[in-house]
Design an enzyme around this catalytic site. Structure first.
Site, PDB file in Angstrom:
ATOM      1  N   TYR A 141       1.785  -5.450   2.087  1.00  0.00           N
ATOM      2  CA  TYR A 141       2.718  -4.491   2.689  1.00  0.00           C
ATOM      3  C   TYR A 141       2.556  -4.476   4.210  1.00  0.00           C
ATOM      4  O   TYR A 141       3.543  -4.536   4.953  1.00  0.00           O
ATOM      5  CB  TYR A 141       2.461  -3.101   2.110  1.00  0.00           C
ATOM      6  N   TRP A 142       1.327  -4.420   4.676  1.00  0.00           N
ATOM      7  CA  TRP A 142       1.040  -4.373   6.115  1.00  0.00           C
ATOM      8  C   TRP A 142       1.598  -5.622   6.804  1.00  0.00           C
ATOM      9  O   TRP A 142       2.299  -5.534   7.822  1.00  0.00           O
ATOM     10  CB  TRP A 142      -0.468  -4.281   6.318  1.00  0.00           C
TER      11      TRP A 142
END
Length: 236
Positions: A141-142
């Site tokens: 996600y990051w």
């Protein structure tokens, strides 16, 4: 709660990920301002609740749609807010197809449709590398958000990236601390206040080509944005 606008809001705004909590709060604010809102959603089942907020729901799955199809969903919108995300419970693959791929296609679609104002929700610290040794899904996600932000900064749109801290669900305060510089991670931000920041940024020309980090604080958000922009000018 009505915070003073620094300029004119776009007459029509498309919100990608229109059924999310921030997106719904933003749709209600913009509808109260008298603007038209196109809420881009994946399922017709979400449509009635959005109509009750004053938005026009448009079904378009950004994960599978082409940029041309997403552009058609934007219609005559002057501005786009990318508020979509794969969400909790999704795996690594969907972080790439929604949080990165959906954002990139939406930016391309905005160029195709002529919606030159583009605001994207990210998070404080997204420009850094994901910490090593952590949860692989969160790391995906990051990385996906960082690459989506980098892509947006590279295209010919009037972009703003809004970067809250850890999101909470308390009612809006209309207050906070805003910075155009990198903030330390660890602060909290109310989702409802993120919606207020996006509304204010949409009407403020000074937020174009800026990252706006926002956490809880005591300053009215319109004043907090003005202060952050003034500090950035002093630093030039």
């Amino acid at each position: 709660m009505s915070l003073s606008l620094a300029g004119r809001l776009p007459s029509e705004v498309a919100i990608v990920g229109g059924n999310g909590q921030i997106a719904r709060a933003l749709a209600a604010l913009l509808a109260e301002d008298g603007g038209r809102v196109r809420s881009i959603i994946r399922s017709e089942a979400q449509a009635d609740a959005l109509r009750e907020l004053g938005a026009e729901p448009v079904v378009c799955d950004i994960e599978t749609a082409s940029a041309d199809e997403i552009a058609n969903a934007f219609g005559d919108a002057e501005a786009v807010v990318f508020a979509a995300g794969a969400g909790p419970g999704s795996g690594e693959a969907r972080k790439w197809t929604v949080d990165r791929g959906g954002a990139i296609k939406s930016a391309d679609a905005a160029l195709l449709s002529g919606a030159m104002r583009f605001l994207q929700i990210s998070f404080i610290g997204a420009e850094q590398q994901a910490p090593a040794g952590g949860d692989p899904v969160f790391a995906a996600y990051w990385d996906a958000k960082r690459e989506a932000d980098e892509y947006l900064r590279s295209v010919a749109l009037d972009w703003t990236i809004v970067k809250p801290g850890g999101l909470t669900n308390e009612p809006a305060t209309g207050r906070g601390t805003v910075s155009v510089s990198t903030m330390e991670r660890g602060g909290k931000t109310r989702r409802a206040d993120v919606a207020h920041v996006i509304r204010l940024a949409l009407a403020h020309q000074g937020t174009v080509w800026r990252d706006l980090s926002v956490v809880e604080g005591g300053t009215p958000l319109d004043e907090a944005i003005d202060h952050a922009l003034a500090e950035a000018q002093k630093a030039l």
